[in-house]
Motif scaffolding. Structure first.
Motif, short mmCIF file in Angstrom:
data_model
loop_
_atom_site.label_atom_id
_atom_site.label_comp_id
_atom_site.label_asym_id
_atom_site.label_seq_id
_atom_site.Cartn_x
_atom_site.Cartn_y
_atom_site.Cartn_z
N GLU A 77 46.33 49.83 34.69
CA GLU A 77 46.76 48.29 35.12
C GLU A 77 46.16 47.58 36.30
O GLU A 77 45.49 46.66 36.20
N LYS A 79 42.53 47.19 35.67
CA LYS A 79 42.17 45.99 35.04
C LYS A 79 42.33 44.69 35.84
O LYS A 79 41.65 43.97 35.53
N LYS A 80 43.51 44.52 36.59
CA LYS A 80 43.72 43.59 37.21
C LYS A 80 42.62 43.04 38.46
O LYS A 80 42.52 42.15 38.74
N ARG A 120 39.68 44.49 38.93
CA ARG A 120 38.21 44.56 38.73
C ARG A 120 37.35 43.32 39.03
O ARG A 120 36.28 43.30 39.67
N PHE A 121 38.07 42.05 39.14
CA PHE A 121 37.34 41.16 39.23
C PHE A 121 37.75 40.17 40.56
O PHE A 121 37.46 38.88 40.63
N VAL A 122 38.54 40.82 41.26
CA VAL A 122 39.08 39.72 42.21
C VAL A 122 38.23 39.49 43.17
O VAL A 122 37.29 40.39 43.80
N ASN A 123 38.36 38.18 43.74
CA ASN A 123 37.25 37.85 44.64
C ASN A 123 38.11 37.84 45.93
O ASN A 123 39.03 36.74 46.03
N TYR A 124 37.67 38.47 47.12
CA TYR A 124 38.49 38.40 48.19
C TYR A 124 37.90 37.42 49.20
O TYR A 124 38.34 37.23 50.20
N GLU A 167 37.32 34.21 49.36
CA GLU A 167 38.23 33.25 49.87
C GLU A 167 39.08 33.40 50.80
O GLU A 167 39.35 32.75 51.97
N GLN A 173 42.54 42.61 53.75
CA GLN A 173 42.44 41.59 52.59
C GLN A 173 43.44 42.41 51.42
O GLN A 173 44.19 41.70 50.93
N LYS A 210 47.33 41.18 49.60
CA LYS A 210 47.51 40.54 48.36
C LYS A 210 48.79 40.48 47.61
O LYS A 210 49.39 39.61 47.35
N GLU A 253 51.05 37.53 46.37
CA GLU A 253 50.66 37.20 44.83
C GLU A 253 51.99 36.97 43.91
O GLU A 253 52.05 36.30 42.96
N GLU A 259 38.26 60.91 40.00
CA GLU A 259 36.85 60.68 39.53
C GLU A 259 36.69 59.41 38.93
O GLU A 259 35.90 58.46 38.95
N GLN A 260 37.77 58.93 37.86
CA GLN A 260 37.76 57.90 37.05
C GLN A 260 37.93 56.62 37.87
O GLN A 260 37.49 55.70 37.10
N HIS A 287 36.11 57.85 42.66
CA HIS A 287 35.02 58.83 42.51
C HIS A 287 34.18 58.73 44.22
O HIS A 287 33.18 58.47 44.31
#
Lengths: 121, 479, 367
Positions: free
Chosen positions: B41, B44-45, B47-51, B53, B186, B190, B194, B416-417, B420
């Motif tokens: 989870e 997924k949450k 992977r795309f966060v843009n810190y 800003e 940062q 969060k 959030e 590792e998953q 890494h």
């Protein structure tokens, strides 16, 4: 006429490739470094006419490159630094150390070319 | 005693151990399960966060890093420099020099051009008084830095001084010798920003072991595996505990510990509950338990969040002497905290805190070494009585061993998953070998230290106090 | 063979529980072997992936730059560009390569502005990358939807508006956030219309991100925010308050004064600094009248406001609070007293000697 030499230190490979092509088209000779350490080696070996360096780089930062050029090598060669948002303090330090100009990322490559030309003429 | 009573006693022991072992195994399986769910989870949450800003935004909330220092003269200049270079717009760094006897303060004053300033302290938490006073830099480049020189009062007291001084909304309490990666603040802030319906009271960070790593200017340039088995085993242990254990507890909102080496708190709540307890060596666990207890008593919805990213790196003990004294202290800390808050145990008023987290800590953390020792004694008694079935003992032992190995391997797999970090060729096999032999050559020391801790807690109260005020903050103690 | 048979006989003769433990041991042993093999395999794969990624990144970097520097006719078309597109399309069919292509585009796109950045966006829309991103919006998994929207935002795909906006009330916070960022990034202040009927919370984190995006825009002409200030969603109100402060919305005075009696404490707390910033002097009397009923936090905030908007007529109120039990209120009141009436401040009786009160007075004197 001899081509003017520019050392470009930037760890974003795509950006540095883009700038290399752009500046070579303008008739400069580009020497590429991916970190500060390589940049310093290139500067010592080739004595360039201009240095472009990112501030944040692994191993040796842009600030250290500037300090090395100005204090250790005692060169007057113009230096332009690149910085990302939130690094205003770094930019001030860069100017204090003797940088001539800065570009905040993201920047327009065309604008960079204009500034490079201005410093080299 | 006749033989039948002995037999009955042995039988009772027999079943007690069996039940305990089975419940340990089940609890570990459950924890591993929850940690995997939570890890997926989280990935997924985030992977795309843009810190970007957040880091440059001037309206992002203020944070104070509080770092107590006791006789840290050797590395304090670089450590402070690294703390000052975090990527966040709105933060300051409060170094609390806790009565150091070395030249830390002089060094700081010289390197950072500090001058003494007049500073109004709202003493909301009582602490030991100031010694030389409060210092700030005359150089605008270091305007974020505040250095406080106070009389020695131990780590908790120093942290409390920092809490009093901080004018920020959030405080990050860290060990001064830790390396914080530049995006640490940062990421840790969060969760506070959030969640909307639940109040986040604290965020815990992961501690990774920096032995044999190359670090420069707050950047981790190279991660490597140290040579000695002790250090390797600790790496494995930290991976297990942070990626499997705490991840699962975070999923269940049952985290009882935030590592003293790196945690972030809502300052208002930390002060509301009176700051750190100066009477325990387990202050990092104690403050979380007390904050949770406070929130439960006030019936406020809250969460203790957890960020599994490797953000804080520290040197682990590289010799057995320092190692056992560290673990001895942790054991005493745990006992003290559980004892102090024993009211929570099995109290339905505290919901899952009282019914799940607390009993779990008591049974599987606090009691584990004692039960293990009793088990060994039981084993010896059986041997003495010639009542030992070697074949049974063998198969039980083998399965327990294999289970430990499986658990370690799952932890490595999860590392590792996700992150890494140990990319170098050959480090994978080193980790696997460590997980195979660690139960024989590392675990006995852990057990020994824990037993010593219990012993010292009961019979050697003086030591408990002695260690605290004399050492205050010991260099190599982190988690 | 004999040994095995011997073991079997032994095994069958044992109690069930021991048999079970034997079975568990065998199972665990197998698990260990499998895990070790899998770990080895995983590490090798990760390392190889890294190498391949590096190689492909180099290739696609070069393609991208060839595209950007290609000589074109007035419509931006050329054979060279077409051949780059064809080459890229081949890679796009493969999920692994597609990811690398997108990452390469972004790696450059994030660092540059102007014509070149636009060319990258144009290239993105010309290839099947856009189609793939749009198809993500129809996925069952929330995180794939979120990623799709994110990609469309980063490449400025404006014509995906209708498909993206469908998710504005998605049950996952992460998806809603991406929708909001998409709208604000691409449609600027106009994109904020989603606030009109937002039912869900807007976290502090989301608000900061939106405000930062807005401040990057060249056009800083802000629409009417009064509707949002009056919203029934407290998060929208709080967000509008931040807008009012950043964009100096002096015209919102009356709406802001009404908010003083808002039922939510967080709103009231956020309101006070805004009132202070916009010099809403009228608010002072209302606060003074309600002072004793309001919370500690509001009292502290109000004194901060007073520090900014102090007038001589505030003196009686200030004097009332120089002995306030709250440290910050007391400190603030004493500071203000010194400003308003230095003589009175100098002649304060300093008792009891060890108190906070004396400590504060001494501090202010030396200040």
């Amino acid at each position: 006429m001899n081509k003017k030499k520019i050392v470009l230190a930037e760890d974003n490979s795509t950006l540095s490739l883009l700038l290399k092509f752009r500046l070579e088209k303008e008739g400069y000779e580009l020497l590429m470094a991916v970190d500060g350490k390589q940049a310093i080696e290139l500067i010592e070996e080739h004595n360039p006419d201009l240095i472009l360096t990112d501030i944040m780089m692994p191993y040796i930062s842009g600030l250290e490159v500037i300090s090395h050029v100005r204090n250790k090598l005692d060169l007057k060669v113009p230096i332009i630094v690149f910085s990302a948002a939130g690094q205003e303090e770094m930019v001030l330090k860069a100017f204090n150390l003797g940088a001539n100009d800065f570009m905040g990322k993201p920047f327009s490559p065309n604008e960079l070319v204009i500034r490079v030309k201005r410093l080299l003429n | 005693m006749d033989t039948s009573t002995i037999n009955i006693i042995l039988l009772i022991f027999h079943y007690l151990f069996f039940i305990y072992t089975v419940s340990v195994i089940i609890s570990y399986i459950v924890l591993a399960f929850f940690s995997i769910v939570e890890t997926l989870e989280y990935q997924k949450k985030n992977r795309f966060v843009n810190y970007k800003e957040i880091l440059s935004s001037s309206i992002s909330p203020s944070i104070s890093i509080i770092a107590p220092a006791y006789n840290e003269s050797l590395n304090i200049i670089e450590n402070v420099r690294s703390l000052l270079s975090n990527h966040y717009a709105n933060y300051d760094v409060i170094i609390v020099n806790d009565g150091s006897k070395d030249d830390s303060l002089e060094k700081l004053i010289k390197s950072y051009s500090l001058v003494k300033v007049d500073y109004l302290v709202n003493e909301q938490i009582p602490t030991k008084p100031l010694r030389e006073g409060i210092f700030k830099s005359t150089n605008p480049a270091f305007e974020k830095l505040i250095v406080v020189d106070k009389e020695n009062g131990g780590k908790s007291d120093a942290l409390n001084m920092g809490l009093n001084l901080s004018e920020s909304q959030y405080t990050a309490c860290i060990d001064v010798d830790c390396l914080l990666l530049e995006d640490a603040l940062q990421k840790m802030i969060k969760p506070f920003l959030e969640l909307t319906e639940v109040q986040v009271i604290a965020t815990g960070g992961v501690i990774r072991i920096a032995n044999a790593c190359t670090i420069k200017d707050g950047k981790l340039l190279d991660v490597d595996m140290p040579k000695s088995m002790l250090e390797r085993a600790q790496i494995l242990e930290y991976i297990r505990s942070f990626l499997l254990g705490r991840m699962a507890w975070s999923r269940l909102n049952g985290l009882l510990v935030i590592s003293g080496a790196f945690g972030m708190f809502d300052k208002k709540i930390a002060i509301e509950i009176g700051g750190y307890d100066t009477n325990t060596v387990g202050e990092d666990m104690e403050i979380i338990v007390r904050m949770r207890r406070h929130m439960e008593e006030e019936k406020r919805k809250y969460k203790v969040a957890y960020i599994p990213d490797p953000l804080c790196w520290t040197e682990a003990p590289d010799n057995y002497k320092i190692f056992t004294s560290q673990r001895n202290r942790w054991t005493r800390g745990t006992i003290e905290v559980l004892r102090k808050h024993r009211k929570i145990a099995l109290n339905p008023k505290y919901k899952s805190l009282g019914l799940v987290s607390f009993p779990f800590w008591f049974i599987f953390e606090r009691m584990a070494p004692i039960i293990e020792v009793v088990g060994i004694i039981y084993f010896c008694v059986l041997m003495y009585l010639k009542a030992l079935r070697w074949d049974y003992a063998f198969v039980f032992f083998i399965s327990a061993y294999l289970f430990t190995v499986v658990f370690s391997l799952v932890a490595i797999l999860s590392e590792e998953q996700t992150y890494h970090q140990y990319k170098k060729k050959g480090t994978g096999i080193k980790l696997i070998i460590t997980s195979l032999i660690e139960p024989f050559i590392f675990h006995p020391f852990v057990l020994y230290a824990a037993i010593r801790g219990n012993f010292d807690y009961i019979f050697n109260k003086k030591k408990k106090w002695g260690v605290m005020t004399r050492k205050g903050l010991s260099k190599k103690e982190a988690v | 063979m004999n040994k095995f048979q011997y073991f079997l006989e032994y095994y069958n003769g044992e109690p069930l529980i021991i048999q079970l433990v034997w079975m568990v041991s065998c199972f665990l042993f197998l698990t260990v072997i499998i895990l070790i093999i899998y770990l080895k395999f995983l590490r090798v794969r990760l390392r190889e992936n890294e190498k391949i990624t590096e190689k492909y990144t180099k290739d696609y970097e070069l393609l991208l730059i060839t595209y950007l520097y290609a000589e074109t006719d007035e419509n931006g078309v050329s054979l060279e560009r077409q051949s780059v597109i064809n080459e890229l399309e081949k890679g796009i069919e493969n999920t692994f390569k597609r990811k690398i292509i997108v990452a390469t585009f972004l790696k450059l796109g994030n660092e540059i502005t102007g014509e070149m950045a636009e060319s990258i966006h144009h290239l993105y829309s010309q290839t099947k990358l856009k189609k793939y991103a749009l198809s993500k919006l129809k996925n069952r998994n929330w995180y794939i939807i979120a990623r799709g929207i994110r990609e469309l935002t980063l490449f400025h795909v404006k014509d995906a508006h209708d498909q993206v906006v469908k998710h504005v009330n998605h049950s996952r916070r992460e998806v809603r956030k991406e929708v909001q960022l998409y709208l604000v990034n691409l449609f600027h202040f106009e994109g904020l219309n989603f606030l009109d009927d937002l039912q869900t919370p807007l976290s502090e984190w989301d608000q900061i991100q939106l405000l930062e995006e807005l401040q990057k825009m060249e056009d800083q002409q802000i629409p009417d925010i009064s509707l949002w200030l009056k919203s029934t969603n407290k998060y929208v109100v709080i967000f509008a308050l931040k807008l009012a402060e950043i964009y100096n919305q002096f015209g919102m005075k009356d709406v802001l004064i009404e908010l003083i009696s808002h039922k939510d404490k967080k709103v009231r707390l956020e309101l006070i600094p805004v009132l202070s910033h916009l010099h809403v002097i009228e608010a002072k009397e209302i606060f003074k009248n309600n002072f004793n009923e309001s919370s500690k936090d509001e009292q502290i905030e109000f004194f901060k406001l007073l520090e900014n908007l102090i007038e001589p007529s505030d003196e009686p109120f200030i004097i009332e609070h120089i002995y306030n039990e709250n440290f910050e209120v007391k400190y603030s009141a004493l500071k203000l007293l010194k400003v308003l009436n230095t003589t009175k401040f100098e002649n304060l009786e300093l008792t009891p000697p060890e108190s906070d009160f004396v400590k504060i007075v001494e501090f202010i004197k030396n200040y």
